[in-house]
Design a protein around this motif. Structure first.
Motif, PDB file in Angstrom:
ATOM      1  N   PHE A   1      21.708   2.531 -13.098  1.00 59.07           N
ATOM      2  CA  PHE A   1      21.166   1.235 -13.482  1.00 59.07           C
ATOM      3  C   PHE A   1      21.717   0.042 -12.720  1.00 59.07           C
ATOM      4  N   ALA A   2      22.411   0.230 -11.640  1.00 63.91           N
ATOM      5  CA  ALA A   2      22.919  -0.915 -10.865  1.00 63.91           C
ATOM      6  C   ALA A   2      21.756  -1.769 -10.377  1.00 63.91           C
ATOM      7  N   GLY A   3      21.860  -3.057 -10.604  1.00 64.83           N
ATOM      8  CA  GLY A   3      20.840  -3.992 -10.157  1.00 64.83           C
ATOM      9  C   GLY A   3      19.947  -4.511 -11.264  1.00 64.83           C
ATOM     10  N   VAL A   4      19.852  -3.790 -12.378  1.00 67.10           N
ATOM     11  CA  VAL A   4      18.975  -4.251 -13.453  1.00 67.10           C
ATOM     12  C   VAL A   4      19.642  -5.309 -14.326  1.00 67.10           C
ATOM     13  N   GLU A   5      20.931  -5.494 -14.184  1.00 70.21           N
ATOM     14  CA  GLU A   5      21.649  -6.459 -15.016  1.00 70.21           C
ATOM     15  C   GLU A   5      21.142  -7.886 -14.822  1.00 70.21           C
ATOM     16  N   ALA A   6      20.616  -8.178 -13.663  1.00 68.24           N
ATOM     17  CA  ALA A   6      20.165  -9.534 -13.357  1.00 68.24           C
ATOM     18  C   ALA A   6      18.676  -9.740 -13.611  1.00 68.24           C
ATOM     19  N   LEU A   7      17.969  -8.703 -13.994  1.00 67.42           N
ATOM     20  CA  LEU A   7      16.532  -8.842 -14.189  1.00 67.42           C
ATOM     21  C   LEU A   7      16.219  -9.644 -15.446  1.00 67.42           C
ATOM     22  N   ARG A   8      15.226 -10.474 -15.320  1.00 66.66           N
ATOM     23  CA  ARG A   8      14.779 -11.296 -16.443  1.00 66.66           C
ATOM     24  C   ARG A   8      14.206 -10.391 -17.528  1.00 66.66           C
ATOM     25  N   GLU A   9      14.472 -10.760 -18.760  1.00 63.89           N
ATOM     26  CA  GLU A   9      13.925 -10.040 -19.913  1.00 63.89           C
ATOM     27  C   GLU A   9      13.238 -11.063 -20.806  1.00 63.89           C
ATOM     28  N   GLY A  10      11.928 -11.165 -20.682  1.00 65.64           N
ATOM     29  CA  GLY A  10      11.193 -12.182 -21.428  1.00 65.64           C
ATOM     30  C   GLY A  10      11.611 -13.566 -20.963  1.00 65.64           C
ATOM     31  N   ASN A  11      12.045 -14.403 -21.890  1.00 67.91           N
ATOM     32  CA  ASN A  11      12.519 -15.739 -21.550  1.00 67.91           C
ATOM     33  C   ASN A  11      14.018 -15.782 -21.300  1.00 67.91           C
TER      34      ASN A  11
ATOM     35  N   HIS B   1      17.281 -15.182 -19.027  1.00 69.77           N
ATOM     36  CA  HIS B   1      17.745 -15.030 -17.648  1.00 69.77           C
ATOM     37  C   HIS B   1      19.240 -14.744 -17.712  1.00 69.77           C
ATOM     38  N   PHE B   2      19.697 -13.775 -16.961  1.00 66.65           N
ATOM     39  CA  PHE B   2      21.085 -13.352 -17.028  1.00 66.65           C
ATOM     40  C   PHE B   2      21.850 -13.785 -15.793  1.00 66.65           C
ATOM     41  N   ALA B   3      23.068 -14.229 -15.997  1.00 65.24           N
ATOM     42  CA  ALA B   3      23.934 -14.643 -14.903  1.00 65.24           C
ATOM     43  C   ALA B   3      25.358 -14.239 -15.260  1.00 65.24           C
ATOM     44  N   GLY B   4      26.183 -14.167 -14.245  1.00 59.89           N
ATOM     45  CA  GLY B   4      27.581 -13.802 -14.441  1.00 59.89           C
ATOM     46  C   GLY B   4      28.009 -12.852 -13.338  1.00 59.89           C
ATOM     47  N   GLU B   5      29.302 -12.640 -13.209  1.00 62.63           N
ATOM     48  CA  GLU B   5      29.779 -11.799 -12.117  1.00 62.63           C
ATOM     49  C   GLU B   5      29.228 -10.387 -12.207  1.00 62.63           C
ATOM     50  N   HIS B   6      28.885  -9.937 -13.393  1.00 58.40           N
ATOM     51  CA  HIS B   6      28.345  -8.589 -13.568  1.00 58.40           C
ATOM     52  C   HIS B   6      26.907  -8.464 -13.073  1.00 58.40           C
ATOM     53  N   THR B   7      26.237  -9.577 -12.795  1.00 60.17           N
ATOM     54  CA  THR B   7      24.862  -9.531 -12.302  1.00 60.17           C
ATOM     55  C   THR B   7      24.776  -9.754 -10.799  1.00 60.17           C
ATOM     56  N   GLY B   8      25.902  -9.937 -10.145  1.00 57.48           N
ATOM     57  CA  GLY B   8      25.910 -10.207  -8.715  1.00 57.48           C
ATOM     58  C   GLY B   8      25.744  -8.949  -7.878  1.00 57.48           C
ATOM     59  N   SER B   9      25.650  -9.152  -6.593  1.00 58.74           N
ATOM     60  CA  SER B   9      25.429  -8.040  -5.671  1.00 58.74           C
ATOM     61  C   SER B   9      26.659  -7.188  -5.446  1.00 58.74           C
ATOM     62  N   PHE B  10      27.838  -7.797  -5.563  1.00 57.09           N
ATOM     63  CA  PHE B  10      29.048  -7.082  -5.176  1.00 57.09           C
ATOM     64  C   PHE B  10      30.077  -6.967  -6.294  1.00 57.09           C
ATOM     65  N   LEU B  11      29.773  -7.479  -7.483  1.00 58.39           N
ATOM     66  CA  LEU B  11      30.728  -7.500  -8.599  1.00 58.39           C
ATOM     67  C   LEU B  11      32.052  -8.085  -8.139  1.00 58.39           C
ATOM     68  N   SER B  12      31.953  -9.190  -7.411  1.00 55.76           N
ATOM     69  CA  SER B  12      33.145  -9.737  -6.760  1.00 55.76           C
ATOM     70  C   SER B  12      33.749 -10.925  -7.486  1.00 55.76           C
ATOM     71  N   GLY B  13      33.489 -11.061  -8.753  1.00 54.44           N
ATOM     72  CA  GLY B  13      34.152 -12.109  -9.509  1.00 54.44           C
ATOM     73  C   GLY B  13      33.493 -13.459  -9.396  1.00 54.44           C
ATOM     74  N   VAL B  14      34.296 -14.460  -9.079  1.00 60.98           N
ATOM     75  CA  VAL B  14      33.852 -15.848  -9.119  1.00 60.98           C
ATOM     76  C   VAL B  14      32.667 -16.090  -8.188  1.00 60.98           C
ATOM     77  N   ASN B  15      32.682 -15.543  -6.999  1.00 60.18           N
ATOM     78  CA  ASN B  15      31.577 -15.780  -6.064  1.00 60.18           C
ATOM     79  C   ASN B  15      30.254 -15.289  -6.632  1.00 60.18           C
ATOM     80  N   ASP B  16      30.252 -14.093  -7.197  1.00 63.67           N
ATOM     81  CA  ASP B  16      29.024 -13.578  -7.795  1.00 63.67           C
ATOM     82  C   ASP B  16      28.656 -14.352  -9.054  1.00 63.67           C
ATOM     83  N   ALA B  17      29.628 -14.788  -9.819  1.00 67.04           N
ATOM     84  CA  ALA B  17      29.342 -15.561 -11.025  1.00 67.04           C
ATOM     85  C   ALA B  17      28.634 -16.859 -10.675  1.00 67.04           C
ATOM     86  N   VAL B  18      29.143 -17.569  -9.693  1.00 71.73           N
ATOM     87  CA  VAL B  18      28.554 -18.849  -9.300  1.00 71.73           C
ATOM     88  C   VAL B  18      27.179 -18.645  -8.669  1.00 71.73           C
TER      89      VAL B  18
END
Length: 84
Positions: free
Chosen positions: A39-49, A51-68
């Motif tokens: 399931f890698a990559g689905v964490e950032a997909l929109r679900e209805g209204n 929208h998900f954000a955070g380091e866990h939704t980034g491309s590299f799970l690299s902490g602050v950079n992915d969070a921002v």
């Protein structure tokens, strides 16, 4: 913004106990064995209204950079949906 940060300021550097933060306990996202291909990559997909954000939704799970960057992505997605 961070409780205790003012008291930790030494004038040249900031010492902060991230592991002791009661909101995170120093945690970060990671995949266990087999999860990346499931399931890698689905964490950032929109679900209805939602929208998900955070380091866990980034491309590299690299902490602050992915969070921002994921925050910018979510805001851009929301703004692009607004019809003027």
């Amino acid at each position: 913004m961070i409780p205790g940060a003012a008291q930790a300021w030494t004038g040249s550097s900031l010492t902060y106990n991230w592991l002791g933060n009661p909101c995170t306990f120093g945690s970060t996202a990671y995949y266990r064995r087999g999860q990346f291909t499931k399931f890698a990559g689905v964490e950032a997909l929109r679900e209805g209204n939602y929208h998900f954000a955070g380091e866990h939704t980034g491309s590299f799970l690299s902490g602050v950079n992915d969070a921002v960057s994921s925050g910018f992505r979510a805001v851009y997605d929301i703004i692009s949906e607004i019809q003027y």
